[in-house]
Design a protein around this motif. Structure first.
Motif, short mmCIF file in Angstrom:
data_model
loop_
_atom_site.label_atom_id
_atom_site.label_comp_id
_atom_site.label_asym_id
_atom_site.label_seq_id
_atom_site.Cartn_x
_atom_site.Cartn_y
_atom_site.Cartn_z
N GLY A 192 0.80 -1.22 0.00
CA GLY A 192 0.00 0.00 0.00
C GLY A 192 0.83 1.26 0.00
N PHE A 193 2.07 1.15 0.52
CA PHE A 193 2.92 2.34 0.61
C PHE A 193 3.87 2.44 -0.58
CE2 PHE A 193 4.36 -1.09 3.45
CZ PHE A 193 5.50 -1.48 2.79
N GLY A 238 3.48 3.41 -3.80
CA GLY A 238 3.42 4.56 -4.69
C GLY A 238 3.55 5.88 -3.95
N MET A 239 3.33 6.96 -4.67
CA MET A 239 3.38 8.25 -4.02
C MET A 239 2.16 8.44 -3.12
SD MET A 239 5.82 10.23 -4.14
CE MET A 239 7.34 9.41 -4.50
N ASP A 240 0.99 8.05 -3.62
CA ASP A 240 -0.20 8.09 -2.79
C ASP A 240 -0.45 6.72 -2.24
OD1 ASP A 240 -0.78 10.79 -3.33
OD2 ASP A 240 -1.52 10.19 -5.30
N ARG A 241 -0.96 6.68 -1.04
CA ARG A 241 -1.22 5.39 -0.42
C ARG A 241 -2.44 4.78 -1.10
NH1 ARG A 241 -4.85 1.97 2.42
NH2 ARG A 241 -3.63 0.69 3.83
N ARG A 280 -4.27 0.85 -1.99
CA ARG A 280 -4.22 -0.60 -1.92
C ARG A 280 -4.58 -1.15 -3.29
NH1 ARG A 280 -4.44 -4.00 3.08
NH2 ARG A 280 -3.38 -5.10 1.45
#
Lengths: 366, 215
Positions: B83-84, B86-89, B91
């Motif tokens: 979930g972490f 990418g730049m945005d969290r 799922r």
């Protein structure tokens, strides 16, 4: 509880282990002292896209990675009491009864954070996301984090905005033993390494927040303790009056064999454990700041020992009154003795005890 | 935010947005045997793309011959985007179609590279964790999986290695001669230019297909 692999040990091996571990002083298979831990490998701040991250490998080969990400979110209801939903936030643990937690109500209206601003998700290989154990583990870590109001209150930016914290826990190895200690220690390290961007000073209370884009200026989520100079109330620049010793909770796995108590049990020791207890402790942030070393107990959970799952356990009532055979060990029935449980908790929470040692050891990683 | 094509119009002195020339790779770091409890494991960094791979097996398949392929080992690939990453969290669900395609591509690539006939009635499972995602996902996954399989000691014809290449858009003046290749795209370049991931099994194995990746 997790699908623990039944120990592949013969009855005589189990008997040997149990006998040597119930001696005074006990002899552990790897010659450790009862309170010493096996070496573990940890690193922090390994992910560039997360606000904080940690990786931890236990000696038995289990490994976990935790990434913490923060997002700015609009606070929806600023007028209601913030702490009402504190203990049972998340909303995903439906049906799980949160016990032995005392979550204090926030007395100040509007300044308190909410527990549901912290979102914990656990990912285990081969398990569905909505698997009962995965949800339960996530909820156990979440309730420990929100138990003292420190973390929620740190997330408040101003009256209209707050941080939402996503804690993603990734168990990389198959769950060989009970995974909660590994996951909680990794979460602890990740939260200690978490930095949130520093807000630009001089804004009104209700303005949209602006942040300093210099990552070097970011503020740590948990302010570092200052071991060089003793806690000094005047140097505390935080707006809230909490002492700087607040730390995320950790969970330790403790086993008892006879009247002996062991920390960091190996697989063989778990196989002959009379009782397995997960003790969650945290630095008490509510104590006065000159008693920084006091630890508070958050939760005690008894875990079904793996010995009960093995064939050596006597499960039928017919065996109940029978005398033990020489050289064959059978799993003990019944619960933990009160004095043993009391000593376990004492060893975890006392000043200079195992809990304090683990916390200070983990702090050395960051 | 589409960037003007002139940014990618390269001459000999032009640099890409992250300061690389057209043929330069990002910093590549790799480790093997990172996890003691796995049969094989590896950790690979290509710039800000970080991938961790563990191998379990070859072992008896769970379904007991459910796959119907009794004569050779089946390669089971699970890709898990944290979930972490990418730049945005965010799922990414297990049923995501891009993930499924990625799994199938990796599985088919290794089915032809490994000596699967040596392990009948068995399954080898590759678990690939994407810890940080910044382009070249398929290439990083293939490279990490190769390293983990080397660590596990699974016999294979040759090492399967992969890299991503893209092509800058034409400037519109010429007839396409000014389109320049780019090697090892990062995340922002992948959103701008068409690209292809090529995996190769070296001299012995020959090319092992490829495909556009995470667009």
């Amino acid at each position: 509880m997790p699908p623990t692999i039944p120990p592949l040990l013969s009855p005589s091996e189990l008997s040997y282990l149990h006998t040597s571990l119930s001696l005074t002083p006990p002899i552990r298979p790897d010659a450790r002292s009862p309170t010493s831990f096996r070496p573990l490998v940890a690193e922090t701040d390994l992910l560039p896209a997360a606000n904080g991250s940690a990786r931890l490998c236990f000696a038995d080969g289990t490994e976990a990675i935790v990434g913490v990400k923060g997002e700015v979110e609009k606070t929806t209801n600023t007028t209601t009491t913030g702490g009402r939903s504190g203990g049972k936030g998340g909303g995903k643990g439906g049906g799980i009864d949160v016990i032995d937690m005392d979550v204090d109500e926030v007395e100040e209206v509007g300044s308190g954070g909410e527990g549901r601003w912290i979102e914990v998700s656990v990912d285990m290989p081969g398990q569905r996301d909505d698997d009962a154990m995965v949800v339960f583990l996530g909820e156990m870590i979440h309730e420990g984090l929100v138990a003292d109001q420190f973390l929620q209150n740190r997330l408040v930016i101003n009256n209209r905005w707050h941080w939402r914290l996503y804690i993603d826990i990734l168990l990389l190895s198959p769950p060989l033993t009970y995974p909660l200690p590994l996951l909680s220690l990794t979460t602890h390290l990740a939260l200690l390494s978490t930095h949130l961007p520093a807000p630009v000073q001089g804004l009104e209370k209700d303005d949209d927040p602006l942040f300093n884009d210099d990552w070097d200026a970011a503020v740590p989520l948990y302010p570092p303790s200052t071991p060089t100079n003793p806690p000094n109330p005047t140097s505390n620049t935080n707006s809230n009056k909490k002492p700087t010793t607040a730390r995320p909770p950790i969970t330790l796995l403790v086993i008892s064999i006879g009247s002996n108590i062991f920390f960091d049990p190996s697989h063989a020791e778990l196989a002959v454990a009379d009782s397995v207890v997960a003790v969650t402790i945290a630095s008490s942030s509510s104590s006065s700041s000159n008693e920084a070393e006091d630890l508070s107990l958050l939760a005690v959970r008894t875990i079904d020992p793996p010995s009960r799952l093995s064939s050596s356990s006597s499960t039928t009532d017919a065996d109940a009154g029978r005398e033990e055979e020489e050289g064959v060990w059978k799993a003990k029935k019944g619960g933990v003795r009160r004095d043993v449980l009391g000593r376990m908790i004492g060893m975890c929470t006392e000043r200079g005890g195992v809990g304090a040692e683990v916390l200070s050891g983990l702090e050395g990683f960051t | 935010m589409p960037l003007p094509p002139s940014i990618y119009h390269l001459s000999s002195s032009h640099l890409r947005l992250d300061g690389r020339r057209w043929n330069e790779l990002r910093r590549l770091t790799a480790q093997i045997s990172t996890q003691a409890s796995a049969d094989g494991s590896s950790y690979l960094e290509m710039g800000n793309t970080k991938v961790l791979c563990t191998v379990t097996g070859p072992s008896e398949g769970k379904g007991g011959g459910r796959r119907g392929d009794e004569d050779s080992m089946s390669v089971d690939v699970r890709v898990n985007v944290a979930g972490f990453a990418g730049m945005d969290r965010k799922r990414v669900g297990r049923g995501d179609r891009r993930i499924t395609e990625l799994q199938n591509t990796i599985s088919s690539a290794f089915s032809s590279t490994l000596f699967t006939h040596l392990y009948p009635h068995s399954t080898i499972s590759l678990q690939i964790h994407i810890l940080s995602l910044d382009g070249s996902l398929l290439a990083a996954s293939l490279n990490a999986a190769t390293l983990a399989l080397i660590d596990a000691g699974v016999p294979m014809r040759d090492y399967l290695v992969a890299c991503t290449a893209g092509l800058t858009p034409p400037s519109g003046r010429g007839d396409g001669d000014d389109m320049d290749p780019l090697l090892d795209l990062n995340g922002s370049e992948e959103t701008e230019v068409p690209f292809l991931t090529v995996g190769t099994g070296g001299a012995g194995g020959g090319d092992v297909g490829g495909g556009g990746g995470w667009v």
